[in-house]
Scaffold this motif. Structure first.
Motif, mmCIF file in Angstrom:
data_model
loop_
_atom_site.group_PDB
_atom_site.id
_atom_site.type_symbol
_atom_site.label_atom_id
_atom_site.label_comp_id
_atom_site.label_asym_id
_atom_site.label_seq_id
_atom_site.Cartn_x
_atom_site.Cartn_y
_atom_site.Cartn_z
ATOM 1 N N LEU A 1 44.032 80.150 97.421
ATOM 2 C CA LEU A 1 44.796 78.912 97.610
ATOM 3 C C LEU A 1 43.949 77.665 97.400
ATOM 4 C CD1 LEU A 1 46.655 79.967 100.889
ATOM 5 C CD2 LEU A 1 47.533 80.088 98.539
ATOM 6 N N ILE A 2 42.657 77.847 97.217
ATOM 7 C CA ILE A 2 41.735 76.714 97.103
ATOM 8 C C ILE A 2 41.866 76.040 95.739
ATOM 9 C CG2 ILE A 2 39.299 76.063 97.041
ATOM 10 C CD1 ILE A 2 38.786 78.410 98.982
ATOM 11 N N ARG A 3 41.932 74.727 95.762
ATOM 12 C CA ARG A 3 41.977 73.939 94.518
ATOM 13 C C ARG A 3 41.066 72.721 94.690
ATOM 14 N NH1 ARG A 3 47.516 71.692 93.138
ATOM 15 N NH2 ARG A 3 48.241 73.796 93.537
ATOM 16 N N PRO A 4 40.580 72.164 93.591
ATOM 17 C CA PRO A 4 39.717 70.975 93.717
ATOM 18 C C PRO A 4 40.499 69.761 94.201
ATOM 19 C CG PRO A 4 40.186 71.452 91.405
ATOM 20 C CD PRO A 4 40.719 72.604 92.190
ATOM 21 N N GLU B 1 51.356 78.501 96.453
ATOM 22 C CA GLU B 1 50.162 77.671 96.302
ATOM 23 C C GLU B 1 49.689 77.090 97.637
ATOM 24 O OE1 GLU B 1 51.003 75.808 91.833
ATOM 25 O OE2 GLU B 1 51.594 74.675 93.617
ATOM 26 N N THR B 2 50.473 77.261 98.687
ATOM 27 C CA THR B 2 50.198 76.575 99.949
ATOM 28 C C THR B 2 49.699 77.514 101.047
ATOM 29 O OG1 THR B 2 52.408 76.873 100.897
ATOM 30 C CG2 THR B 2 52.099 75.014 99.381
ATOM 31 N N ARG C 1 27.184 67.757 100.560
ATOM 32 C CA ARG C 1 27.552 69.074 101.074
ATOM 33 C C ARG C 1 28.792 69.607 100.388
ATOM 34 N NH1 ARG C 1 23.427 70.798 104.783
ATOM 35 N NH2 ARG C 1 22.458 68.873 105.480
ATOM 36 N N LYS C 2 28.940 70.911 100.418
ATOM 37 C CA LYS C 2 30.136 71.553 99.886
ATOM 38 C C LYS C 2 31.175 71.600 100.993
ATOM 39 C CE LYS C 2 32.203 73.992 96.578
ATOM 40 N NZ LYS C 2 32.648 73.365 95.335
ATOM 41 N N VAL C 3 32.348 70.991 100.743
ATOM 42 C CA VAL C 3 33.338 70.792 101.797
ATOM 43 C C VAL C 3 34.697 71.350 101.379
ATOM 44 C CG1 VAL C 3 34.521 69.083 103.247
ATOM 45 C CG2 VAL C 3 32.141 68.686 102.520
ATOM 46 N N LEU C 4 35.354 72.020 102.318
ATOM 47 C CA LEU C 4 36.727 72.487 102.121
ATOM 48 C C LEU C 4 37.608 71.852 103.186
ATOM 49 C CD1 LEU C 4 38.875 74.370 100.810
ATOM 50 C CD2 LEU C 4 38.208 76.096 102.500
ATOM 51 N N ILE C 5 38.705 71.240 102.753
ATOM 52 C CA ILE C 5 39.703 70.690 103.663
ATOM 53 C C ILE C 5 40.937 71.581 103.622
ATOM 54 C CG2 ILE C 5 41.324 68.790 104.004
ATOM 55 C CD1 ILE C 5 39.139 66.858 103.177
ATOM 56 N N ILE C 6 41.402 72.013 104.795
ATOM 57 C CA ILE C 6 42.603 72.846 104.874
ATOM 58 C C ILE C 6 43.686 72.058 105.606
ATOM 59 C CG2 ILE C 6 43.591 75.014 105.696
ATOM 60 C CD1 ILE C 6 40.809 76.231 105.578
ATOM 61 N N ASN D 1 32.206 68.599 94.921
ATOM 62 C CA ASN D 1 31.916 69.242 96.212
ATOM 63 C C ASN D 1 33.075 69.232 97.203
ATOM 64 O OD1 ASN D 1 29.286 70.006 95.600
ATOM 65 N ND2 ASN D 1 28.398 68.109 96.379
ATOM 66 N N LEU D 2 34.267 68.797 96.799
ATOM 67 C CA LEU D 2 35.380 68.714 97.744
ATOM 68 C C LEU D 2 36.584 69.505 97.233
ATOM 69 C CD1 LEU D 2 36.320 67.490 100.426
ATOM 70 C CD2 LEU D 2 37.204 65.533 99.142
ATOM 71 N N ASP D 3 36.981 70.514 98.003
ATOM 72 C CA ASP D 3 38.149 71.339 97.677
ATOM 73 C C ASP D 3 39.185 71.215 98.785
ATOM 74 O OD1 ASP D 3 36.965 72.237 95.332
ATOM 75 O OD2 ASP D 3 36.126 74.028 96.264
ATOM 76 N N VAL D 4 40.411 71.654 98.477
ATOM 77 C CA VAL D 4 41.500 71.528 99.449
ATOM 78 C C VAL D 4 42.430 72.730 99.354
ATOM 79 C CG1 VAL D 4 42.886 70.160 97.828
ATOM 80 C CG2 VAL D 4 43.355 70.005 100.275
ATOM 81 N N VAL D 5 42.968 73.126 100.483
ATOM 82 C CA VAL D 5 44.065 74.092 100.553
ATOM 83 C C VAL D 5 45.287 73.302 101.013
ATOM 84 C CG1 VAL D 5 45.003 76.144 101.660
ATOM 85 C CG2 VAL D 5 42.573 76.063 101.057
ATOM 86 N N PRO D 6 46.312 73.169 100.166
ATOM 87 C CA PRO D 6 47.419 72.264 100.481
ATOM 88 C C PRO D 6 48.480 72.866 101.391
ATOM 89 C CG PRO D 6 47.716 73.201 98.298
ATOM 90 C CD PRO D 6 46.397 73.723 98.804
ATOM 91 N N ALA D 7 49.293 71.957 101.939
ATOM 92 C CA ALA D 7 50.457 72.335 102.742
ATOM 93 C C ALA D 7 51.581 71.345 102.438
ATOM 94 C CB ALA D 7 50.128 72.309 104.227
#
Length: 254
Positions: A73-76, A56-57, A29-34, A86-92
């Motif tokens: 803000l999305i990055r691999p 960037e955050t 699956r295509k997944v985004l983690i925030i 399939n996994l991206d992240v928005v960092p903090a």
């Protein structure tokens, strides 16, 4: 589906669960983690970076939601500096703490994230929201935006302390739409005293307790130390079977 992983008690494995669930879901699956936690542990693991430029955050989005969109803000997610398919992240990082305080005066402040996620236009099958161990503005935003709240509890005697205030907030925000499940984490099958205690304590919400649990494994701590989901660090670890079962449960809800 948008899933908020939350517990007001720290140290129950919330971020670890989210990272490894995300890695398993990303197999198909295509997944985004925030990352919505100023500690930024999720971001560190999935990017190998401890600090980011403010713009960037996720803090930049909460600071100026009408100017900064979450799409920018999305990055691999990375493993050994290579993208995880399939996994991206928005960092903090720590900068989010200051922005949370200044955002308290914004109109509709609890819906900032919900409005931003609508702009993703179904780009992802699953969005996972990592939250801090408190009822901060980002946690309230995550609850508001989510379809499901996943509450990990470990085998510590005080791990259940964070459930009650969290569920009160969920009930207030979601009204009759509250949808949550509880996941037992770091379970040691040999510790019968603790397991019997946990069974008793969770009896009143048995219908919300997942039939899946995550076993205790030293491979989790080792994987965290080198900023990696367990399935990449130790593919043969038995704990991957647990995360795979959890991933299958989430997939069945899609």
């Amino acid at each position: 589906m948008i899933i908020c992983v939350a517990n007001q008690k720290g140290g129950v494995g919330k971020t670890t669960t989210l990272i490894n669930l995300g890695a398993e879901l990303a197999r198909k699956r295509k997944v985004l983690i925030i990352d919505l936690d100023p500690q930024g542990n999720c971001s560190k693991t999935l990017t190998s970076k401890g600090r980011f430029k403010f713009e960037e955050t996720i803090a930049a989005m909460f600071d100026k939601p009408k100017v900064v969109t979450i799409n920018n803000l999305i990055r691999p997610a990375l493993i050994n500096e290579k993208p995880i398919v399939n996994l991206d992240v928005v960092p903090a990082d720590f900068q989010l703490s200051r922005v949370i305080e200044t955002s308290l005066t914004k109109i509709n402040r609890e819906r900032i994230l919900e409005k931003q996620l609508a702009k993703l236009d179904n780009l992802y099958d699953v969005v996972l929201l990592d939250t801090p161990p408190n009822l901060s503005l980002t946690t309230l935003n995550a609850i508001q935006a989510s379809d499901l709240i996943l509450i990990p509890v470990d085998s510590g005697a005080f791990s259940l302390d964070g459930i009650s205030p969290l569920l009160e907030a969920v009930s207030e925000i979601k009204d009759d739409d509250a949808n949550y499940v509880i996941l037992r984490n770091e379970v040691d099958s040999r510790n019968t005293i603790i397991n019997e205690f946990m069974d008793e304590e969770l009896e009143v919400i048995q219908d919300k307790l997942l039939p899946i649990s995550i076993r205790r494994s030293e491979h989790v701590g080792q994987a965290n130390a080198i900023s990696s989901p367990v399935r990449f660090y130790k593919p043969g670890s038995l704990i991957n079977n647990d995360y795979r079962k959890l991933s299958s449960y989430i997939t069945s809800l899609l």
